[in-house]
Design a protein around this motif. Structure first.
Motif, short mmCIF file in Angstrom:
data_model
loop_
_atom_site.label_atom_id
_atom_site.label_comp_id
_atom_site.label_asym_id
_atom_site.label_seq_id
_atom_site.Cartn_x
_atom_site.Cartn_y
_atom_site.Cartn_z
N PRO A 125 -2.38 -42.16 40.85
CA PRO A 125 -1.86 -42.61 42.14
C PRO A 125 -2.67 -43.78 42.69
O PRO A 125 -2.16 -44.60 43.43
CB PRO A 125 -2.03 -41.38 43.05
N PHE A 126 -3.95 -43.86 42.26
CA PHE A 126 -4.81 -44.95 42.74
C PHE A 126 -4.35 -46.29 42.16
O PHE A 126 -4.41 -47.31 42.83
CB PHE A 126 -6.27 -44.70 42.37
N LEU B 256 -1.27 -47.04 41.35
CA LEU B 256 -0.05 -47.42 42.06
C LEU B 256 -0.36 -47.93 43.46
O LEU B 256 0.21 -48.93 43.91
CB LEU B 256 0.92 -46.23 42.13
N ALA B 257 -1.29 -47.25 44.15
CA ALA B 257 -1.67 -47.69 45.49
C ALA B 257 -2.32 -49.08 45.41
O ALA B 257 -2.06 -49.95 46.25
CB ALA B 257 -2.62 -46.69 46.12
N ASN C 76 0.34 -51.71 44.92
CA ASN C 76 1.05 -51.96 46.18
C ASN C 76 0.26 -52.90 47.09
O ASN C 76 0.83 -53.75 47.76
CB ASN C 76 1.33 -50.63 46.90
N LEU D 20 1.49 -56.51 48.43
CA LEU D 20 1.52 -56.82 49.86
C LEU D 20 0.67 -58.07 50.15
O LEU D 20 1.03 -58.89 50.99
CB LEU D 20 1.02 -55.62 50.68
N ASP E 63 2.69 -61.10 49.51
CA ASP E 63 3.69 -61.24 50.55
C ASP E 63 3.07 -61.79 51.84
O ASP E 63 3.51 -62.81 52.38
CB ASP E 63 4.28 -59.83 50.78
N ASP F 298 10.97 -51.42 45.02
CA ASP F 298 11.96 -51.86 45.99
C ASP F 298 11.83 -53.39 46.09
O ASP F 298 10.86 -53.89 46.66
CB ASP F 298 11.66 -51.18 47.34
N LEU G 82 11.57 -54.96 49.68
CA LEU G 82 10.28 -54.79 50.34
C LEU G 82 9.12 -55.27 49.48
O LEU G 82 8.00 -55.44 49.96
CB LEU G 82 10.04 -53.33 50.68
N GLY G 83 9.37 -55.44 48.17
CA GLY G 83 8.31 -55.84 47.26
C GLY G 83 7.23 -54.80 47.14
O GLY G 83 6.04 -55.11 47.13
N GLN G 84 7.64 -53.54 47.05
CA GLN G 84 6.66 -52.43 46.97
C GLN G 84 7.14 -51.36 45.99
O GLN G 84 8.33 -51.30 45.65
CB GLN G 84 6.51 -51.79 48.34
N ILE G 85 6.19 -50.51 45.56
CA ILE G 85 6.55 -49.35 44.74
C ILE G 85 7.02 -48.25 45.70
O ILE G 85 6.34 -47.94 46.66
CB ILE G 85 5.35 -48.86 43.91
N LYS G 86 8.17 -47.68 45.38
CA LYS G 86 8.74 -46.66 46.27
C LYS G 86 8.14 -45.29 46.00
O LYS G 86 7.32 -45.11 45.12
CB LYS G 86 10.25 -46.56 46.02
N GLU G 87 8.66 -44.30 46.73
CA GLU G 87 8.21 -42.92 46.50
C GLU G 87 8.51 -42.55 45.06
O GLU G 87 9.54 -42.93 44.51
CB GLU G 87 8.95 -41.96 47.44
N ASN G 88 7.62 -41.81 44.43
CA ASN G 88 7.82 -41.50 43.01
C ASN G 88 7.25 -40.13 42.70
O ASN G 88 6.72 -39.44 43.57
CB ASN G 88 7.14 -42.59 42.16
#
Lengths: 170, 440
Positions: free
Chosen positions: B359-360, B362-363, B366, B370, B373, B412, B415-421
């Protein structure tokens, strides 16, 4: 803002949906039966802790089952505001799994934000916030989606989305 | 946005997959969900040598990556590399136990057989322009070598060189028709063919390298380093892709003598002394890499291989595949490693493919998305938080979640982000379990 609110929804005083908060620290318990927020002491079981660090007035709107009424429950519980800051608050202290609770809370918050903004309330506030409160607050591993939703709320509504059980007005 | 499309049906754990391949691709999924299989397939198809060399068979490549046994009668695999909406510059189809590679050489054959087919000639022109652009981005020596084929006068040679220099400077595109005009050659199929044949003669040098696969077994690379040839000659049963990575690793340790390990700690350094690799914890204290912390043993091969690839620079076209970059690393180091990989592995014509459970990671991705962006409007402020070289353009990034043999896009684009997974949901399940225990 209170005046504008009363013009749009004159019945809220009569229905007891709007309360003024004067204490420095307030603790709110979300009563599952009445679906309303009850002000309790720090020694009682509470869901939300509100701290007021200024002498100006602070207001509490019982949103769910008071201002916004719908059977499918697609609105958040409370709206707290002073002259500069507003916080849309949803308590999710159910036994459902966390993913579903978060999903529902986001939907309810989004609906509420849209509702107030469409009625030209709080839209131009400097500090706009949304808070999801779960029953137990503990450390959760970082989640990619949280930041996605945070960005979505910021981009779409200029609202800061957070999870926790504490709101500070200063 | 869509650069390539990969479709895989009935191949090992992959049942029905259709994915878009961008400069950076990330796969998440449980163990045995097919992350590595997909990464390995991309490693094969993103390899220019495989695309262009008719003698490199698909079966051989699958054997190299230890996934040959996944091939079944009902397997279907297709890969299309799109440079523009309509033109696929490299395509591959495997169906009914047969495969067809379509690339430059096939295109030449098709045109030779059908000189009056304008559609095919246009297609050939696209190939020529694509390859010329590719060469222009590399060294001017390649252009000079190409020009020498035409035995031009000095004046003409200079006009020709200026033409390419201008393209490179203005970042514009080559046009074979303009080149024929400079050469005073007629725009006829025979001339396109002869020019492309000349070009292909120098291409093997240009497309000099394939994918760089950095496996989960990377700490093992250090053990086999300097012995890979012996292992190959003695036919020791070690997967060929590991031996290949081992050979690259050997070259890396020979060429990179010293490397700061800021990802782990600013004070730590890697140093090669004679035939031993050391970790220096300060000026004097050193530990043999093989006796050092597991995090160091897994991160040093990544850094050495990437630094080695960087040292080769222009002539090489790299496709980096890093399996589970998080292995043995503390979350902060995972973030630092991701920043390093995005900075170093996503330069021009370089791709980066990651598989992860973290998860780290992926975070971390993100945050880099951002940063790009936000960096468009507040570059200075963002640069203070995340250095510009590690910003990740959402247009170049895509992530998939693999489950039950299928791939689900989890980015997404708006939004240019990784969504819930699925990894988020597992974190939530942990919290639910914690609540249940606490409330007993």
């Amino acid at each position: 803002m209170t005046e504008e609110l009363l013009i749009q929804f004159p019945e809220i005083i009569e229905n007891g949906c709007l309360k003024s908060i004067n204490n420095k620290h307030s603790f709110i318990f979300d009563d599952n039966e009445t679906k309303k927020g009850v002000f309790v002491t720090a020694h009682d079981k509470f869901h939300l802790h509100v701290e007021k660090n200024h002498s100006k007035s602070l207001n509490f709107i019982q949103n769910d089952s008071c201002v916004m009424n719908s059977d499918n429950g697609k609105q958040c519980d409370y709206v707290l505001f002073d002259n500069e800051k507003v916080c849309f608050s949803e308590i999710k202290a159910t036994k459902e799994n966390l993913s579903n609770r978060r999903k529902d809370a986001l939907k309810q918050l989004e609906n509420t934000i849209k509702f107030y903004f469409e009625n030209n309330l709080f839209k131009n506030y400097q500090s706009k916030n949304a808070l999801i409160t779960f029953d137990n607050n503990k450390r959760i591993a970082p989640q990619a989606s949280k930041s996605t939703k945070t960005k979505e709320f910021k981009v779409k509504y200029d609202v800061n989305l957070n999870e926790g059980n504490y709101i500070l007005f200063e | 946005m869509e650069r390539a499309k990969l479709i895989v049906k009935n191949f090992g754990p992959l049942k029905d997959i259709e994915i878009e391949v961008r400069e950076m691709v990330t796969f998440i999924g449980a163990q045995a969900s097919g992350k590595s299989t997909l990464a390995k397939l991309l490693s094969i198809f993103e390899d220019e040598n495989f695309r262009r060399d008719e003698n490199i068979t698909f079966e051989e490549e699958l054997k190299k990556y230890n996934i040959y046994s996944y091939l079944k009668q009902e397997t279907y695999i297709s890969y299309d590399n799109f440079e523009s909406k309509d033109i696929s510059l490299s395509s591959f189809v495997y169906e009914n136990s047969e495969y067809l590679k379509f690339g430059s050489s096939n295109c030449l054959d098709l045109v030779k057989r059908d000189l009056n087919n304008y559609k095919k000639i246009d297609f050939l022109k696209d190939f020529i322009n694509y390859d010329l652009d590719f060469i222009i981005l590399r060294k001017i020596e390649f252009i000079k070598k190409f020009i020498r084929h035409f035995n031009l006068s000095e004046d003409k040679t200079n006009i020709f060189i200026d033409y390419f220099i201008n393209i490179k400077k203005n970042k514009s595109k080559s046009d074979i028709d303009q080149i024929l005009e400079i050469l005073e050659m007629e725009k006829k199929p025979e001339n396109y063919i002869s020019i492309y044949e000349d070009l292909l003669n120098i291409l093997p040098e240009v497309y000099a390298f394939d994918s760089l696969y950095i496996p989960t077994e990377r700490n093992f690379l250090h053990l086999i380093a300097e012995n890979t040839l012996g292992l190959i000659n003695n036919n020791v049963q070690i997967p060929k892709h590991l031996l290949n990575s081992g050979q690259d690793y050997e070259k890396a340790i020979k060429s990179i003598k010293e490397l700061p390990l800021g990802i782990i700690d600013k004070k730590i350094k890697y140093k090669r002394e004679g035939k031993t690799s050391y970790i220096y914890h300060n000026q004097t204290e050193k530990v043999d890499l093989l006796e050092s912390a597991s995090g160091l043993q897994t991160v040093v091969p990544i850094l050495l291989l990437v630094e080695y690839a960087k040292s080769l620079k222009d002539e090489y076209n790299f496709n980096f595949v890093v399996e589970e970059p998080e292995l043995n690393l503390y979350p902060k180091a995972q973030h630092e490693l991701i920043k390093y990989l995005v900075k170093n592995c996503l330069l021009d014509r370089k791709n980066l493919i990651l598989t992860t459970h973290s998860p780290f990671i992926l975070a971390s991705l993100n945050n880099l998305l951002l940063a790009y962006d936000k960096g468009q409007s507040k570059p200075k402020e963002v640069n203070k938080i995340i250095k510009k070289e590690s910003w990740l353009n959402p247009k170049n990034f895509i992530a998939y979640q693999l489950k039950n043999g299928k791939a689900y896009k989890i980015t997404d684009d708006k939004l240019g982000q990784i969504k819930e997974n699925m990894i988020d949901r597992i974190s939530d399940e942990f919290s639910d379990e914690f609540s249940k225990l606490l409330n007993l």
